[in-house]
Design an enzyme around this catalytic site. Structure first.
Site, PDB file in Angstrom:
ATOM      1  N   LYS A 164       0.853  -1.188   0.000  1.00  0.00           N
ATOM      2  CA  LYS A 164       0.000   0.000   0.000  1.00  0.00           C
ATOM      3  C   LYS A 164       0.883   1.230   0.000  1.00  0.00           C
ATOM      4  CE  LYS A 164      -3.580   2.456   2.492  1.00  0.00           C
ATOM      5  NZ  LYS A 164      -4.591   2.437   3.555  1.00  0.00           N
ATOM      6  N   ARG A 174     -10.732   9.755   1.785  1.00  0.00           N
ATOM      7  CA  ARG A 174     -10.569  10.485   3.056  1.00  0.00           C
ATOM      8  C   ARG A 174     -11.708  11.468   3.259  1.00  0.00           C
ATOM      9  NH1 ARG A 174      -3.919  11.147   2.868  1.00  0.00           N
ATOM     10  NH2 ARG A 174      -3.524   8.902   2.826  1.00  0.00           N
ATOM     11  N   LYS A 188       1.080  10.101   5.583  1.00  0.00           N
ATOM     12  CA  LYS A 188       1.230   8.707   6.010  1.00  0.00           C
ATOM     13  C   LYS A 188       2.524   8.096   5.465  1.00  0.00           C
ATOM     14  CE  LYS A 188      -3.749   8.010   6.627  1.00  0.00           C
ATOM     15  NZ  LYS A 188      -4.894   7.086   6.489  1.00  0.00           N
ATOM     16  N   GLU A 204       7.367  -6.650   1.366  1.00  0.00           N
ATOM     17  CA  GLU A 204       6.144  -6.513   2.186  1.00  0.00           C
ATOM     18  C   GLU A 204       5.213  -7.709   1.973  1.00  0.00           C
ATOM     19  OE1 GLU A 204       5.332  -4.345   4.446  1.00  0.00           O
ATOM     20  OE2 GLU A 204       6.540  -2.548   4.089  1.00  0.00           O
ATOM     21  N   LYS A 219      -2.107  -1.536  -3.879  1.00  0.00           N
ATOM     22  CA  LYS A 219      -2.973  -0.366  -3.814  1.00  0.00           C
ATOM     23  C   LYS A 219      -2.158   0.900  -3.875  1.00  0.00           C
ATOM     24  CE  LYS A 219      -5.960   1.783  -0.450  1.00  0.00           C
ATOM     25  NZ  LYS A 219      -6.425   1.804   0.898  1.00  0.00           N
ATOM     26  N   SER A 245     -10.194   5.381  -4.754  1.00  0.00           N
ATOM     27  CA  SER A 245     -11.159   6.460  -4.938  1.00  0.00           C
ATOM     28  C   SER A 245     -10.716   7.498  -5.976  1.00  0.00           C
ATOM     29  CB  SER A 245     -11.421   7.123  -3.591  1.00  0.00           C
ATOM     30  OG  SER A 245     -10.220   7.574  -3.000  1.00  0.00           O
ATOM     31  N   TYR A 284     -14.970   0.859  -7.132  1.00  0.00           N
ATOM     32  CA  TYR A 284     -16.225   1.596  -6.946  1.00  0.00           C
ATOM     33  C   TYR A 284     -17.112   1.483  -8.185  1.00  0.00           C
ATOM     34  CZ  TYR A 284     -13.639   3.380  -2.991  1.00  0.00           C
ATOM     35  OH  TYR A 284     -12.909   3.451  -1.836  1.00  0.00           O
TER      36      TYR A 284
HETATM   37  C1  PBG Z   1      -7.184   3.721   5.383  1.00  0.00           C
HETATM   38  C2  PBG Z   1      -7.666   3.364   4.032  1.00  0.00           C
HETATM   39  C3  PBG Z   1      -7.529   4.223   2.949  1.00  0.00           C
HETATM   40  C4  PBG Z   1      -8.135   3.587   1.874  1.00  0.00           C
HETATM   41  C5  PBG Z   1      -8.628   2.347   2.305  1.00  0.00           C
HETATM   42  N1  PBG Z   1      -8.315   2.228   3.661  1.00  0.00           N
HETATM   43  C6  PBG Z   1      -6.988   5.589   2.850  1.00  0.00           C
HETATM   44  C7  PBG Z   1      -5.725   5.971   3.476  1.00  0.00           C
HETATM   45  O1  PBG Z   1      -4.801   5.168   3.639  1.00  0.00           O
HETATM   46  O2  PBG Z   1      -5.655   7.147   3.837  1.00  0.00           O
HETATM   47  C8  PBG Z   1      -8.217   4.200   0.514  1.00  0.00           C
HETATM   48  C9  PBG Z   1      -9.176   3.642  -0.449  1.00  0.00           C
HETATM   49  C10 PBG Z   1      -9.522   4.552  -1.561  1.00  0.00           C
HETATM   50  O3  PBG Z   1      -8.902   5.611  -1.803  1.00  0.00           O
HETATM   51  O4  PBG Z   1     -10.470   4.207  -2.268  1.00  0.00           O
HETATM   52  N2  PBG Z   1      -7.187   2.831   6.360  1.00  0.00           N
END
Ligand code: PBG
Length: 298
Positions: A164, A174, A188, A204, A219, A245, A284
């Site tokens: 990720k 968010r 992050k 990982e 991701k 997203s 989505y």
């Molecule tokens: C956080 C989490 C995130 C997403 C899924 N779980 C966002 C982040 O790490 O800030 C993102 C998924 C998306 O953008 O569709 N636990």
């Protein structure tokens, strides 16, 4: 992926994710019912929690009265054939908006693990099928696996968000869960991966598999399909990608403006995930894609 809020009769469109909503449990059930008819039976649920319930310890995440846990239980009772995956991370519940505990601006990796385990056990008690740790703390997959097994939840699987990346493509998510405001200018980058690093993804994934992950995920998706291919070739395990997203928003936004053929681009993008080696895609577009494919267009 679907977002949940507490309450009744709520279908609140997420402005940066047009066509996606924050659902209250009653309407979520209707949406799940119609999705099942389309042949979609796997749902990833994310909670959008009111600010007053957030604290630095994310304690609402495993609270008895947590509406998200009640919703998981309710959906599994009504639709036993629905496969549910959770999100395990602190950010929907944390007043800091981070996935881990924060102290003096630093993330406390090891102190976060017991909270992730409590959250996972609470979700397992509610009937979740797949735990989805999205937090990127080191060692969390093994810690959660042990905790689940210790409580007798040996059949609950883990899909690890293994590779990720610290990505700007998560913006609309968010907004959807309301963590953007809590996070503020925070980033992050200390626990999510460096987008320039490819080899680390393999390390990982190897760690998560050794710790007991049943499935792994990359991701974001489209900008990282090279990582999907490397992971699939190297490990040959169930490999998923999350078309996140911001990727959805780009395609949808352009389509709504008439700049691209939205349906064709959607189907082409999903095909690209498959070509890269994905066994499944979190998207989505799921409902729209199922309708298009059902109509013989994909
Ligand atoms: C956080 C989490 C995130 C997403 C899924 N779980 C966002 C982040 O790490 O800030 C993102 C998924 C998306 O953008 O569709 N636990």
């Amino acid at each position: 992926p679907m977002f949940l809020v507490d309450g009744n009769q709520i279908k609140d469109e997420i402005s940066s994710l047009p066509g996606n909503y924050r659902w209250s449990f009653d309407l979520l059930c209707k949406e799940i019912e119609s999705s099942l008819v389309l042949g979609l039976n796997k749902f990833v649920l994310f909670p959008a929690v009111s600010d007053y319930l957030k604290d630095p310890m994310a304690s609402y995440s495993y609270a008895e009265e947590n509406f998200y846990l009640h919703a998981i239980r309710g959906v599994k009772e009504r639709f036993p054939e629905a496969v549910l995956m959770s999100d395990v991370a602190l950010d929907p519940y944390s007043s800091d908006g981070h996935d881990g505990l924060v102290s003096n601006g630093e993330i406390l990796n090891d102190e976060t693990l017991p909270i992730l385990a409590k959250m996972s056990i609470a979700q397992a008690q509610a009937g979740i099928d797949i735990i989805g740790p999205s937090d990127m703390m080191d060692g969390r997959v093994g810690y959660i696996r042990n905790a689940l097994d210790g409580e007798g939840y040996t059949d609950v699987s883990i899909m690890a968000y293994s590779a990720k990346y610290a990505s700007a493509f998560y913006g609309p998510f968010r907004d959807a869960v309301g963590s953007a405001t809590n996070l503020g200018k925070g980033s992050k980058e200390t626990y999510q991966m460096d987008p320039a690093n490819s080899d680390e993804a393999l390390r990982e994934v190897a760690l998560d598999l050794a710790e007991g992950a049943d499935m792994v995920m990359v991701k974001p998706g489209m900008p990282y399909l090279d990582i999907v291919r490397r992971v699939k070739d190297e490990f040959k395990v169930p490999t998923f990608a999350y078309q996140v997203s911001g990727e959805y928003a780009m395609i949808k936004g352009a389509a709504l403006n008439g700049w691209i053929d939205g349906e064709k681009v959607m189907l082409e993008s999903l095909m690209a995930f498959r070509r890269a080696g994905c066994d499944g895609v979190l998207t989505y577009f799921a409902i729209e894609a199922a309708k298009a494919i059902g109509a013989g267009k994909g």
